[in-house]
Design a protein around this motif. Structure first.
Motif, PDB file in Angstrom:
ATOM      1  N   ASP A  92       0.812  -1.214   0.000  1.00 14.45           N
ATOM      2  CA  ASP A  92       0.000   0.000   0.000  1.00 14.45           C
ATOM      3  C   ASP A  92       0.853   1.276   0.000  1.00 14.45           C
ATOM      4  N   ALA A  93       2.014   1.208  -0.641  1.00 17.27           N
ATOM      5  CA  ALA A  93       2.888   2.385  -0.723  1.00 17.27           C
ATOM      6  C   ALA A  93       2.565   3.173  -1.996  1.00 17.27           C
ATOM      7  N   PRO A  94       2.368   4.474  -1.873  1.00 16.24           N
ATOM      8  CA  PRO A  94       2.041   5.279  -3.056  1.00 16.24           C
ATOM      9  C   PRO A  94       3.261   5.706  -3.870  1.00 16.24           C
ATOM     10  N   MET A  95       4.458   5.325  -3.370  1.00 11.45           N
ATOM     11  CA  MET A  95       5.678   5.840  -4.007  1.00 11.45           C
ATOM     12  C   MET A  95       6.813   4.830  -3.845  1.00 11.45           C
ATOM     13  N   LEU A  96       7.635   4.734  -4.885  1.00 10.97           N
ATOM     14  CA  LEU A  96       8.852   3.926  -4.831  1.00 10.97           C
ATOM     15  C   LEU A  96      10.046   4.878  -4.893  1.00 10.97           C
ATOM     16  N   VAL A  97      10.929   4.773  -3.895  1.00  5.35           N
ATOM     17  CA  VAL A  97      12.125   5.622  -3.884  1.00  5.35           C
ATOM     18  C   VAL A  97      13.194   4.968  -4.756  1.00  5.35           C
ATOM     19  N   LEU A  98      13.831   5.790  -5.581  1.00  3.76           N
ATOM     20  CA  LEU A  98      14.851   5.266  -6.500  1.00  3.76           C
ATOM     21  C   LEU A  98      16.251   5.713  -6.096  1.00  3.76           C
ATOM     22  N   VAL A  99      17.072   4.734  -5.721  1.00  4.55           N
ATOM     23  CA  VAL A  99      18.516   4.966  -5.625  1.00  4.55           C
ATOM     24  C   VAL A  99      19.014   4.571  -7.013  1.00  4.55           C
ATOM     25  N   CYS A 100      19.328   5.578  -7.819  1.00  2.00           N
ATOM     26  CA  CYS A 100      19.337   5.373  -9.269  1.00  2.00           C
ATOM     27  C   CYS A 100      20.434   4.447  -9.790  1.00  2.00           C
ATOM     28  N   GLY A 101      21.544   4.340  -9.049  1.00  3.16           N
ATOM     29  CA  GLY A 101      22.588   3.411  -9.447  1.00  3.16           C
ATOM     30  C   GLY A 101      23.761   4.078 -10.160  1.00  3.16           C
ATOM     31  N   ALA A 102      24.882   3.384 -10.133  1.00  4.70           N
ATOM     32  CA  ALA A 102      26.088   3.803 -10.858  1.00  4.70           C
ATOM     33  C   ALA A 102      26.935   2.554 -11.041  1.00  4.70           C
ATOM     34  N   GLN A 127       2.554   4.022 -13.728  1.00  3.16           N
ATOM     35  CA  GLN A 127       1.254   4.687 -13.915  1.00  3.16           C
ATOM     36  C   GLN A 127       0.104   3.687 -13.834  1.00  3.16           C
ATOM     37  N   SER A 128       0.319   2.517 -14.425  1.00  4.51           N
ATOM     38  CA  SER A 128      -0.785   1.551 -14.446  1.00  4.51           C
ATOM     39  C   SER A 128      -1.100   1.032 -13.046  1.00  4.51           C
ATOM     40  N   VAL A 129      -0.094   0.952 -12.166  1.00  4.79           N
ATOM     41  CA  VAL A 129      -0.374   0.468 -10.807  1.00  4.79           C
ATOM     42  C   VAL A 129      -0.558   1.627  -9.812  1.00  4.79           C
ATOM     43  N   GLY A 130      -0.362   2.863 -10.288  1.00  4.99           N
ATOM     44  CA  GLY A 130      -0.622   4.035  -9.432  1.00  4.99           C
ATOM     45  C   GLY A 130       0.442   4.284  -8.382  1.00  4.99           C
ATOM     46  N   VAL A 131       1.700   3.972  -8.680  1.00  6.89           N
ATOM     47  CA  VAL A 131       2.795   4.210  -7.728  1.00  6.89           C
ATOM     48  C   VAL A 131       3.766   5.225  -8.335  1.00  6.89           C
ATOM     49  N   LYS A 132       4.019   6.298  -7.597  1.00  7.56           N
ATOM     50  CA  LYS A 132       4.916   7.345  -8.099  1.00  7.56           C
ATOM     51  C   LYS A 132       6.375   6.949  -7.913  1.00  7.56           C
ATOM     52  N   LEU A 133       7.259   7.587  -8.676  1.00  2.00           N
ATOM     53  CA  LEU A 133       8.691   7.300  -8.639  1.00  2.00           C
ATOM     54  C   LEU A 133       9.439   8.529  -8.138  1.00  2.00           C
ATOM     55  N   ALA A 134      10.255   8.349  -7.096  1.00  5.76           N
ATOM     56  CA  ALA A 134      10.990   9.483  -6.521  1.00  5.76           C
ATOM     57  C   ALA A 134      12.495   9.289  -6.714  1.00  5.76           C
ATOM     58  N   ILE A 135      13.083  10.174  -7.503  1.00  5.52           N
ATOM     59  CA  ILE A 135      14.533  10.142  -7.745  1.00  5.52           C
ATOM     60  C   ILE A 135      15.219  10.755  -6.524  1.00  5.52           C
ATOM     61  N   GLU A 136      16.076   9.976  -5.869  1.00  2.00           N
ATOM     62  CA  GLU A 136      16.777  10.508  -4.694  1.00  2.00           C
ATOM     63  C   GLU A 136      18.228  10.808  -5.066  1.00  2.00           C
ATOM     64  N   PRO A 137      18.616  12.103  -5.083  1.00  2.00           N
ATOM     65  CA  PRO A 137      20.038  12.378  -5.324  1.00  2.00           C
ATOM     66  C   PRO A 137      20.861  11.894  -4.140  1.00  2.00           C
ATOM     67  N   LEU A 138      21.996  11.264  -4.431  1.00  2.00           N
ATOM     68  CA  LEU A 138      22.882  10.758  -3.376  1.00  2.00           C
ATOM     69  C   LEU A 138      24.172  11.569  -3.339  1.00  2.00           C
ATOM     70  N   HIS A 139      24.715  11.704  -2.145  1.00  2.00           N
ATOM     71  CA  HIS A 139      25.982  12.414  -1.954  1.00  2.00           C
ATOM     72  C   HIS A 139      27.028  11.903  -2.966  1.00  2.00           C
TER      73      HIS A 139
END
Ligand code: ZN
Length: 289
Positions: A92-102, A127-139
């Motif tokens: 039931d999370a409305p958002m997925l946090v993204l640690v974008c990778g390197a 969009q189809s499952v209704g979960v937003k994506l949050a780009i997290e900038p990392l140090h």
């Protein structure tokens, strides 16, 4: 404490049920659920369990890790992120946090292109499952293997380029506190309607471990009162999410640690920015060696 959210990783020694019991006893309003916290029981069962508690799931943590020199691997990352989105729905999370990778074998510019391509590839599913994506900038100290998105400007640029209501930014003070463009980029993020999440903790002095020595709010040198003020001015009215990875805090009795989190959060909420003030709320003893 309606706007207080705690990440399950913060009290890592606790099982999900213990975190839920103890957070709710303290009337914590939100929980961000890490994948490792639900692995033992599975996301469907975790979702059922969470629904029994008066707490809001703020985000599921963490997807991302898109760049790689191998196209096959990149496709696997896309598939994995789609699975993470389904798991986010389960809990039931409305958002997925993204640690974008390197990826050390891929240069940072190319990594950023691959990150954008990865986010765009999972966006229809999000969009189809209704979960937003949050780009997290990392140090930038994590630019080798964790993220090629290292400033709020880069995160804002990418969210603006993708230009979709489902893609925004998770701002974590630990990663961006040093940035001299922070104020203007927070303002820009707000104006773009991209400020999806706000993570708080502190930068200890000295820091003994670049990953696992985060401090509680007030335990380090981050100018939390000013950053909080900027975030509020940018129109953010969501949860203030305590996200702390710390071998020192995890070694404690977690009930004691939770009491310290609540006390630190109360002090933090009482902070009112005096933008003319030259000092931060740094309280800890500096012992540079
Ligand atoms: Zn964070």
């Amino acid at each position: 404490m309606k706007q207080l959210c705690i990440h399950t990783i913060t009290t890592k020694p606790w099982r999900l049920e213990e975190s839920l019991d103890n957070y709710c006893r303290q009337e914590v309003g939100g929980i961000s659920v890490w994948q490792d916290a639900v692995q033992s029981i599975g996301t469907v069962e975790a979702g059922k369990l969470i629904k029994e508690y008066p707490i809001k799931v703020v985000s599921y943590v963490r997807g991302g890790f898109f760049p790689h020199s191998s196209r096959e691997y990149r496709q696997k990352a896309v598939d994995h992120n789609k699975k993470m989105l389904d798991e986010a729905v389960d809990v039931d999370a409305p958002m997925l946090v993204l640690v974008c990778g390197a990826e050390p074998s891929v240069n940072l510019g190319e990594s950023r292109k691959q990150i954008q391509a990865g986010i765009e590839a999972i966006l229809p599913h999000a969009q189809s499952v209704g979960v937003k994506l949050a780009i997290e900038p990392l140090h930038p100290m994590y630019a080798d293997t964790r993220s090629a998105i290292n400033t709020l400007k880069q995160a804002n640029d990418m969210a603006a380029a993708i230009n979709n209501d489902f893609v925004g930014v998770a701002l974590d003070v630990y990663h961006v506190w040093w940035d001299d463009t922070l104020e203007q980029e927070i303002r820009r993020c707000g104006a773009l309607n991209k400020l999806f999440a706000f993570h708080i903790c502190d930068w200890k002095v000295p820091t003994s471990d670049m990953l696992l020595d985060r401090g509680l709010m007030g335990e380090g040198c981050i100018d939390l009162k000013t950053i909080k003020h900027w975030v509020k001015q940018a129109g953010f009215n969501g949860f203030h999410e305590v996200e702390i990875f710390s071998n020192i805090h995890w070694a404690k009795d977690q009930h004691q640690f939770l009491a310290e989190i609540i006390a630190a959060y109360k002090d933090y909420t009482a902070l009112e920015a005096n933008i003319n003030s030259k000092t931060t709320v740094y309280k800890a003893q500096t012992t540079l060696t």
